[in-house]
Design a protein around this motif. Structure first.
Motif, PDB file in Angstrom:
ATOM      1  N   ASP A 110       0.650  -1.176  -0.064  1.00 25.19           N
ATOM      2  CA  ASP A 110      -0.051  -0.024  -0.009  1.00 25.19           C
ATOM      3  C   ASP A 110       1.126   1.319   0.123  1.00 25.19           C
ATOM      4  N   TRP A 111       2.171   1.151  -0.143  1.00 25.58           N
ATOM      5  CA  TRP A 111       2.968   2.263  -0.139  1.00 25.58           C
ATOM      6  C   TRP A 111       2.671   3.243  -1.101  1.00 25.58           C
ATOM      7  N   GLN A 112       2.443   4.490  -0.962  1.00 23.83           N
ATOM      8  CA  GLN A 112       2.306   5.574  -2.163  1.00 23.83           C
ATOM      9  C   GLN A 112       3.552   6.234  -2.334  1.00 23.83           C
ATOM     10  N   VAL A 113       4.177   6.296  -3.425  1.00 27.78           N
ATOM     11  CA  VAL A 113       5.328   6.712  -3.624  1.00 27.78           C
ATOM     12  C   VAL A 113       5.385   8.471  -3.763  1.00 27.78           C
ATOM     13  N   ASP A 114       4.093   8.755  -4.533  1.00 22.68           N
ATOM     14  CA  ASP A 114       4.029  10.133  -4.896  1.00 22.68           C
ATOM     15  C   ASP A 114       3.686  10.875  -3.219  1.00 22.68           C
ATOM     16  N   LYS A 115       2.994  10.178  -2.540  1.00 26.30           N
ATOM     17  CA  LYS A 115       2.707  10.804  -1.238  1.00 26.30           C
ATOM     18  C   LYS A 115       3.795  10.890  -0.463  1.00 26.30           C
ATOM     19  N   ALA A 116       4.800   9.877  -0.413  1.00 28.73           N
ATOM     20  CA  ALA A 116       6.147   9.998   0.139  1.00 28.73           C
ATOM     21  C   ALA A 116       6.930  11.138  -0.155  1.00 28.73           C
ATOM     22  N   SER A 117       7.038  11.437  -1.520  1.00 24.90           N
ATOM     23  CA  SER A 117       7.644  12.421  -2.172  1.00 24.90           C
ATOM     24  C   SER A 117       7.374  13.617  -1.656  1.00 24.90           C
ATOM     25  N   LEU A 118       5.856  13.964  -1.665  1.00 26.90           N
ATOM     26  CA  LEU A 118       5.339  15.079  -1.083  1.00 26.90           C
ATOM     27  C   LEU A 118       5.387  15.424   0.241  1.00 26.90           C
ATOM     28  N   LEU A 119       5.592  14.358   1.141  1.00 27.04           N
ATOM     29  CA  LEU A 119       6.108  14.423   2.603  1.00 27.04           C
ATOM     30  C   LEU A 119       7.411  14.795   2.744  1.00 27.04           C
ATOM     31  N   LEU A 120       8.248  14.283   2.069  1.00 25.23           N
ATOM     32  CA  LEU A 120       9.685  14.438   1.997  1.00 25.23           C
ATOM     33  C   LEU A 120       9.981  15.880   1.960  1.00 25.23           C
ATOM     34  N   HIS A 121       9.175  16.448   0.804  1.00 23.35           N
ATOM     35  CA  HIS A 121       9.433  17.898   0.422  1.00 23.35           C
ATOM     36  C   HIS A 121       8.968  18.710   1.810  1.00 23.35           C
ATOM     37  N   ALA A 122       7.718  18.375   2.143  1.00 18.69           N
ATOM     38  CA  ALA A 122       7.117  19.042   3.324  1.00 18.69           C
ATOM     39  C   ALA A 122       7.866  19.083   4.756  1.00 18.69           C
ATOM     40  N   GLY A 137      14.816  15.712  15.667  1.00 13.33           N
ATOM     41  CA  GLY A 137      13.864  16.202  15.037  1.00 13.33           C
ATOM     42  C   GLY A 137      13.600  15.835  13.721  1.00 13.33           C
ATOM     43  N   MET A 138      14.772  15.490  12.907  1.00 14.21           N
ATOM     44  CA  MET A 138      14.773  15.148  11.277  1.00 14.21           C
ATOM     45  C   MET A 138      14.345  13.738  11.356  1.00 14.21           C
ATOM     46  N   ARG A 139      15.040  12.899  12.114  1.00 13.13           N
ATOM     47  CA  ARG A 139      14.521  11.478  12.371  1.00 13.13           C
ATOM     48  C   ARG A 139      13.168  11.126  12.791  1.00 13.13           C
ATOM     49  N   ALA A 140      12.669  11.767  13.598  1.00 15.50           N
ATOM     50  CA  ALA A 140      11.037  11.771  13.771  1.00 15.50           C
ATOM     51  C   ALA A 140      10.360  12.104  12.592  1.00 15.50           C
ATOM     52  N   ARG A 141      10.753  13.291  11.884  1.00 10.75           N
ATOM     53  CA  ARG A 141      10.166  13.670  10.822  1.00 10.75           C
ATOM     54  C   ARG A 141       9.957  12.554   9.642  1.00 10.75           C
ATOM     55  N   LEU A 142      11.230  11.773   9.638  1.00 15.33           N
ATOM     56  CA  LEU A 142      11.413  10.761   8.662  1.00 15.33           C
ATOM     57  C   LEU A 142      10.545   9.373   8.995  1.00 15.33           C
ATOM     58  N   LYS A 143      10.505   9.305  10.142  1.00 19.93           N
ATOM     59  CA  LYS A 143       9.668   8.125  11.091  1.00 19.93           C
ATOM     60  C   LYS A 143       8.346   8.469  10.708  1.00 19.93           C
ATOM     61  N   LEU A 144       7.749   9.878  10.682  1.00 19.27           N
ATOM     62  CA  LEU A 144       6.439  10.103  10.294  1.00 19.27           C
ATOM     63  C   LEU A 144       6.087   9.723   8.971  1.00 19.27           C
ATOM     64  N   ILE A 145       7.143   9.846   7.960  1.00 20.70           N
ATOM     65  CA  ILE A 145       6.622   9.593   6.613  1.00 20.70           C
ATOM     66  C   ILE A 145       6.493   8.358   6.501  1.00 20.70           C
ATOM     67  N   ALA A 146       7.181   7.533   6.858  1.00 19.66           N
ATOM     68  CA  ALA A 146       7.084   6.152   6.861  1.00 19.66           C
ATOM     69  C   ALA A 146       5.797   5.653   7.116  1.00 19.66           C
ATOM     70  N   SER A 175       1.749  18.217   8.705  1.00 15.84           N
ATOM     71  CA  SER A 175       1.812  16.984   7.804  1.00 15.84           C
ATOM     72  C   SER A 175       0.468  16.253   8.327  1.00 15.84           C
ATOM     73  N   ILE A 176       0.311  15.757   9.555  1.00 21.46           N
ATOM     74  CA  ILE A 176      -0.689  14.883   9.933  1.00 21.46           C
ATOM     75  C   ILE A 176      -1.898  15.788   9.476  1.00 21.46           C
ATOM     76  N   ILE A 177      -2.202  16.856   9.872  1.00 21.07           N
ATOM     77  CA  ILE A 177      -3.517  17.269   9.219  1.00 21.07           C
ATOM     78  C   ILE A 177      -3.638  17.639   7.975  1.00 21.07           C
TER      79      ILE A 177
END
Length: 238
Positions: A110-122, A137-146, A175-177
């Protein structure tokens, strides 16, 4: 205090107890969580938040009682229906950001490549950076993208803001919202950062000593107590 709601149910828990040797982690939990909501799971350390989330994820099982997630008992086979973000950091430090996301994506259809890319930018992360060079903080953001890049009906986030800077907390909350799909997802978020998280919550659960002390909508609670959720926290756990 427990709110009664007739909306379709994502999670139904009846009479759940969980004991670890001499420690009683959960002590008679009865709970219904409706689909399409963001729910705050609040409480001090040791109140049972992480145990409850792990149980919903099918990683541990109740000592007694029943739990249903989307109509079935959770187990390891449910991983295709649930995105679980633990508080512990298990990222491989030698990988780059890009390699980390590619590695995680291989486990989920169910992984969404486009969404991961958008989140990476955000999240303002450089995919070329090594994980070992990222701040907490950056590691926490990366975990959330996953977690958010997956197309699943249930997302469980255990202390996603733990020990990170205000800027990272703001990016994660935004990003969550922005990525939340009320018609498709339910999110449970355990946190101590009540002030920053408050605008997200549709419903709130206050846990204490393995029991539900309060469960109601955020709007009802603010109206009843006449103050913010942060102030309610202070009153409940004073």
């Amino acid at each position: 205090m427990t709110a009664i709601d007739q909306s379709p149910t994502m999670i139904e828990i009846k009479g759940v107890h969980k004991r670890y040797l001499l420690k009683q982690a959960l002590n008679g939990i009865d709970l219904q969580i409706k689909k399409g909501s963001i729910v705050g799971l609040l409480g001090p350390n040791g109140s049972g938040k992480s145990t409850l989330l792990k149980m919903m994820a099918g990683l541990i099982y109740p000592t007694s009682g029943t739990i249903l997630v989307n109509g079935r008992e959770p187990d390891v086979r449910n991983k295709q229906q649930i995105a679980y973000l633990p508080e512990i950091d298990s990222l491989y430090s030698w990988m780059t950001v890009k390699e980390t996301l590619q590695f995680i994506s291989a486990f989920y259809s169910d992984w969404q490549v486009d969404k991961a890319s958008l989140l990476l930018h955000a999240m303002e992360l450089d995919e070329r950076q090594k994980v070992r060079n990222l701040s907490k903080g950056m590691r926490a953001r990366l975990k959330l993208i996953a977690a958010l890049a997956r197309k699943v009906p249930l997302v469980l986030l255990d202390e996603p803001f733990s020990g990170i800077d205000p800027m990272s907390r703001a990016k994660i909350i935004h990003s969550i919202i922005s990525e939340f799909q009320a018609d498709e997802q339910t999110i449970l978020l355990s946190t101590h950062s009540v002030k920053e998280s408050e605008p997200m919550f549709d419903d709130v659960i206050f846990l204490q000593n393995g029991r539900i002390k309060i469960h109601d909508s955020a709007e009802n609670l603010r109206s009843e107590f006449g103050c913010s959720l942060e102030n309610i926290w202070e009153k409940v756990y004073a």
